[in-house]
Design an enzyme around this catalytic site. Structure first.
Site, mmCIF file in Angstrom:
data_model
loop_
_atom_site.group_PDB
_atom_site.id
_atom_site.type_symbol
_atom_site.label_atom_id
_atom_site.label_comp_id
_atom_site.label_asym_id
_atom_site.label_seq_id
_atom_site.Cartn_x
_atom_site.Cartn_y
_atom_site.Cartn_z
ATOM 1 N N CYS A 116 1.614 -25.757 22.345
ATOM 2 C CA CYS A 116 0.223 -26.174 22.515
ATOM 3 C C CYS A 116 -0.620 -24.909 22.380
ATOM 4 O O CYS A 116 -0.381 -23.939 23.104
ATOM 5 C CB CYS A 116 0.091 -26.781 23.911
ATOM 6 S SG CYS A 116 -1.572 -26.922 24.519
ATOM 7 N N VAL A 152 -0.726 -22.747 32.976
ATOM 8 C CA VAL A 152 -0.543 -23.758 34.012
ATOM 9 C C VAL A 152 -1.889 -24.348 34.440
ATOM 10 O O VAL A 152 -2.034 -25.562 34.601
ATOM 11 C CB VAL A 152 0.231 -23.144 35.204
ATOM 12 C CG1 VAL A 152 0.134 -24.030 36.427
ATOM 13 C CG2 VAL A 152 1.691 -22.960 34.817
ATOM 14 N N GLU A 172 8.218 -34.701 24.895
ATOM 15 C CA GLU A 172 8.327 -33.301 25.268
ATOM 16 C C GLU A 172 7.302 -32.510 24.473
ATOM 17 O O GLU A 172 7.319 -32.530 23.233
ATOM 18 C CB GLU A 172 9.726 -32.745 24.977
ATOM 19 C CG GLU A 172 9.799 -31.298 25.426
ATOM 20 C CD GLU A 172 11.072 -30.566 25.046
ATOM 21 O OE1 GLU A 172 11.951 -31.173 24.405
ATOM 22 O OE2 GLU A 172 11.159 -29.365 25.376
ATOM 23 N N TYR A 211 -11.851 -27.583 23.188
ATOM 24 C CA TYR A 211 -10.945 -28.191 22.202
ATOM 25 C C TYR A 211 -9.611 -28.593 22.827
ATOM 26 O O TYR A 211 -9.048 -29.636 22.503
ATOM 27 C CB TYR A 211 -10.684 -27.246 21.024
ATOM 28 C CG TYR A 211 -11.860 -27.055 20.113
ATOM 29 C CD1 TYR A 211 -12.469 -28.146 19.487
ATOM 30 C CD2 TYR A 211 -12.376 -25.788 19.862
ATOM 31 C CE1 TYR A 211 -13.556 -27.963 18.651
ATOM 32 C CE2 TYR A 211 -13.464 -25.597 19.024
ATOM 33 C CZ TYR A 211 -14.052 -26.692 18.417
ATOM 34 O OH TYR A 211 -15.122 -26.515 17.591
ATOM 35 N N GLY A 212 -9.088 -27.735 23.710
ATOM 36 C CA GLY A 212 -7.788 -28.021 24.333
ATOM 37 C C GLY A 212 -7.828 -29.322 25.127
ATOM 38 O O GLY A 212 -6.880 -30.107 25.110
HETATM 39 N N1 ACO Z 1 -5.676 -20.709 32.662
HETATM 40 C C1 ACO Z 1 -6.463 -21.448 33.473
HETATM 41 N N2 ACO Z 1 -7.366 -22.327 33.039
HETATM 42 C C2 ACO Z 1 -7.497 -22.455 31.711
HETATM 43 C C3 ACO Z 1 -6.725 -21.726 30.791
HETATM 44 C C4 ACO Z 1 -5.791 -20.823 31.322
HETATM 45 N N3 ACO Z 1 -5.037 -20.077 30.529
HETATM 46 N N4 ACO Z 1 -7.105 -22.072 29.549
HETATM 47 C C5 ACO Z 1 -8.068 -22.991 29.680
HETATM 48 N N5 ACO Z 1 -8.289 -23.206 30.991
HETATM 49 C C6 ACO Z 1 -9.232 -24.125 31.594
HETATM 50 C C7 ACO Z 1 -10.642 -23.905 31.072
HETATM 51 O O1 ACO Z 1 -11.331 -22.950 31.841
HETATM 52 C C8 ACO Z 1 -11.213 -25.291 31.216
HETATM 53 O O2 ACO Z 1 -11.620 -25.522 32.537
HETATM 54 P P1 ACO Z 1 -13.024 -26.251 32.826
HETATM 55 O O3 ACO Z 1 -12.882 -27.615 32.211
HETATM 56 O O4 ACO Z 1 -13.113 -26.258 34.312
HETATM 57 O O5 ACO Z 1 -14.062 -25.429 32.146
HETATM 58 C C9 ACO Z 1 -10.012 -26.198 30.955
HETATM 59 O O6 ACO Z 1 -8.853 -25.419 31.205
HETATM 60 C C10 ACO Z 1 -9.937 -26.682 29.536
HETATM 61 O O7 ACO Z 1 -10.377 -25.685 28.653
HETATM 62 P P2 ACO Z 1 -10.437 -25.919 27.115
HETATM 63 O O8 ACO Z 1 -11.591 -25.156 26.530
HETATM 64 O O9 ACO Z 1 -10.388 -27.369 26.827
HETATM 65 O O10 ACO Z 1 -9.059 -25.257 26.682
HETATM 66 P P3 ACO Z 1 -8.752 -24.431 25.350
HETATM 67 O O11 ACO Z 1 -9.423 -25.066 24.182
HETATM 68 O O12 ACO Z 1 -8.976 -23.003 25.558
HETATM 69 O O13 ACO Z 1 -7.183 -24.692 25.227
HETATM 70 C C11 ACO Z 1 -5.100 -23.530 25.676
HETATM 71 C C12 ACO Z 1 -6.315 -24.278 26.273
HETATM 72 C C13 ACO Z 1 -4.385 -24.449 24.718
HETATM 73 C C14 ACO Z 1 -4.172 -23.154 26.834
HETATM 74 C C15 ACO Z 1 -5.637 -22.286 24.925
HETATM 75 O O14 ACO Z 1 -6.354 -21.475 25.787
HETATM 76 C C16 ACO Z 1 -4.560 -21.466 24.251
HETATM 77 O O15 ACO Z 1 -4.217 -21.704 23.103
HETATM 78 N N6 ACO Z 1 -3.996 -20.437 24.940
HETATM 79 C C17 ACO Z 1 -3.006 -19.541 24.375
HETATM 80 C C18 ACO Z 1 -1.694 -20.238 24.102
HETATM 81 C C19 ACO Z 1 -1.095 -20.907 25.324
HETATM 82 O O16 ACO Z 1 -1.043 -20.355 26.401
HETATM 83 N N7 ACO Z 1 -0.637 -22.136 25.109
HETATM 84 C C20 ACO Z 1 0.051 -22.940 26.082
HETATM 85 C C21 ACO Z 1 1.425 -22.429 26.266
HETATM 86 S S1 ACO Z 1 2.493 -23.607 27.026
HETATM 87 C C22 ACO Z 1 3.090 -24.546 25.749
HETATM 88 O O17 ACO Z 1 2.800 -24.330 24.600
HETATM 89 C C23 ACO Z 1 3.989 -25.686 26.093
#
Ligand code: ACO
Length: 162
Positions: free
Chosen positions: A77, A118, A73, A88-89
């Site tokens: 994140c 999502v 689970e 990084y994500g």
């Molecule tokens: N909505 C849609 N697409 C997204 C989002 C988003 N919020 N965030 C990243 N992406 C996309 C990016 O555009 C990228 O797409 P690409 O490969 O086509 O360019 C892909 O996802 C991966 O992007 P990364 O740069 O690897 O992602 P990042 O390092 O920004 O990490 C994360 C993503 C963890 C969601 C980050 O933006 C974050 O910390 N957001 C705020 C906290 C959050 O929402 N966390 C998740 C909550 S749910 C939970 O914790 C269970």
């Protein structure tokens, strides 16, 4: 830059990283009660995969492996604000998948994803496989419940908790 996966094992350096990660979660997931974040990040049955750069935590994923049922689970994140959307994500999720498969022997993940995140989960090639209703904790009720297979090249889909 390095990726580590660890639980609260009492080692000083690990504690400093876990506290750094807890602070990132508290800032990036404002709807989550802070005490709840601390409790799970520090709980010994949870593990955290973290991105570390110059000995500082950039982000991470905290999850609980259920080894006998072969699923994990994902509790939290997040990547720190000024380092988001730099890949990084994605790398973090790849490390999580590898560790979960190779070390924990898991085949599936489930998470309650924030609606905003999502798109990120779908891009990580995670596949929703079933939906569960009811008995989610109060503060999670408006989140989406998803289960994911650790399988690549499959079509992603998602369903709301009703
Ligand atoms: N909505 C849609 N697409 C997204 C989002 C988003 N919020 N965030 C990243 N992406 C996309 C990016 O555009 C990228 O797409 P690409 O490969 O086509 O360019 C892909 O996802 C991966 O992007 P990364 O740069 O690897 O992602 P990042 O390092 O920004 O990490 C994360 C993503 C963890 C969601 C980050 O933006 C974050 O910390 N957001 C705020 C906290 C959050 O929402 N966390 C998740 C909550 S749910 C939970 O914790 C269970």
């Amino acid at each position: 830059l390095k990726f580590v996966c660890l639980a609260n094992d009492g080692i000083d350096e690990h504690m400093v990283w876990l506290i750094g990660l807890k602070n990132i979660f508290a800032r990036q997931l404002p709807n989550m009660p802070k005490e709840y974040i601390v409790r799970l990040v520090m709980d010994r049955s949870h593990k955290s995969v973290m991105v570390i750069r110059r000995n500082q935590v950039v982000g991470g994923i905290t999850y609980r492996p259920y080894v006998s049922q072969k699923f994990g689970e994902i509790a939290f994140c997040a990547i720190t604000a000024d380092e988001q959307v730099k890949g990084y994500g994605t790398r973090l999720m790849n490390h999580l998948k590898q560790h979960a498969r190779d070390v924990d022997g898991l085949t599936h993940f489930l998470t309650y994803a924030d609606n905003n995140a999502v798109g990120y989960f779908i891009k990580q090639d995670l596949v929703a496989v079933w939906r569960i209703n009811g008995s989610v904790a109060m503060f999670r009720q408006q989140w989406m419940l998803r289960t994911f297979a650790l399988r690549r090249n499959s079509q992603a889909e998602s369903k709301n908790v009703s």
